[in-house]
Write an enzyme that holds these catalytic residues in place. Sequence first.
Site, mmCIF file in Angstrom:
data_model
loop_
_atom_site.group_PDB
_atom_site.id
_atom_site.type_symbol
_atom_site.label_atom_id
_atom_site.label_comp_id
_atom_site.label_asym_id
_atom_site.label_seq_id
_atom_site.Cartn_x
_atom_site.Cartn_y
_atom_site.Cartn_z
ATOM 1 N N SER A 56 -21.890 10.868 -50.737
ATOM 2 C CA SER A 56 -22.656 11.429 -49.614
ATOM 3 C C SER A 56 -22.619 12.948 -49.510
ATOM 4 C CB SER A 56 -22.170 10.829 -48.291
ATOM 5 O OG SER A 56 -22.668 9.524 -48.126
ATOM 6 N N LYS A 59 -25.887 14.741 -49.329
ATOM 7 C CA LYS A 59 -26.656 15.034 -48.110
ATOM 8 C C LYS A 59 -26.676 16.512 -47.755
ATOM 9 C CE LYS A 59 -25.981 10.353 -46.566
ATOM 10 N NZ LYS A 59 -24.964 9.411 -46.122
ATOM 11 N N SER A 111 -23.202 10.686 -41.344
ATOM 12 C CA SER A 111 -23.530 10.354 -42.730
ATOM 13 C C SER A 111 -24.535 9.206 -42.801
ATOM 14 C CB SER A 111 -22.276 9.998 -43.527
ATOM 15 O OG SER A 111 -22.513 10.104 -44.912
#
Length: 366
Positions: A56, A59, A111
């Site tokens: 993640s 991102k 997230s």
Amino acid sequence: MKKTIYLIIIVMIILSWNIAYGEDLNLSGESYVLIDAETGRVLYERNAHKKMPMASTTKIMTALVALENGKLDDKIAAKGECIGVEGSSIYLREGEVLSLKDMLYGLMLRSGNDSSVAIANYIGGSLEGFVSLMNKKAQSIGAINTNFANPHGLHDDSHYSTAYDLALITKEAFSYEEFGNIVKSKSYTADREENNYFYNKNKTLWEYNGGDGVKTGYTMRSGRCLVSSATRNGMHLIAVSLNASNWFNDNYKLLDYGFNNYNRQFVYDSNQFIKKIYVLNGNKEYLNLVTENSLFYPFKEGERENIKLSIDVPDTIEAPIEKGDKIGYIYTYLDGKLIHEGSLIAKSTIKRINKFESIINKFKFK
């Protein structure tokens, strides 16, 4: 005697290996890097250019592309493709409309994989369109060992980056003030009726002195991935660890190393006079060249005295010249290595004059 010399050489090699690869910090990560967020100087690294899954932390680029191509008050409707995406979520409902700002906070604090898909479809027109924007942006900032396959970081064999590239991406993202505001927020309340409270998963904000970002990541394939940032005494550092079982402590050690061993020091100021050059056919005989921007740089003790400056400017220039025109360059070297390229600009406006006025000025200037 020879045995003693060989032993000394072996010890020196071991010590140099430890310094280069970070064993003296006792870090758990397979790959890591520490950079200065302003200049990009690498302060510490191991396997920083190794291509690896990054979960993640993807991102960060998703947020960067969204901020570059959208407006915070844009309204985004959650379509079916956003609903029930695997992994962490802000629990979007089909047809629900949120601002890009709310989506970004959900992306970076919670997230939310669903919010990443909603953002991607809105900004890029489709997931494929958005991923194309991500990869173009990566290439444009020098993250050449990165390839994105999605906006969230769920595993894909063709989805990878490096610790160094992630640091570059994060550095670029911090050029947007709102990105900094988002990632340093410990919590956020979105404008929605349910599931509106987003709590930041990044413990750096609570545990590390000066911590101000940025993103956690984890999948079974990537292991624990963490991008952290902190600011002290005007110096902003970014630490990245990939596949690091002791992820937070690793990044804290990296940041400590940077703050304990480097200081942000002045090299030259903005609008600082550097050189004057002769002007042809102008109402002034000479043009003063000044630096466009100031330069501060992170130095270890004793490094500052090894700085050398070099300039590249024409001997003469022809009028007209506008104040602020870029005329040349100033290069900064540390121990013979180029570390920064800056611009030299015109300090004032100089008008063009005709031949008759030029003859008169020759006598006037004398």
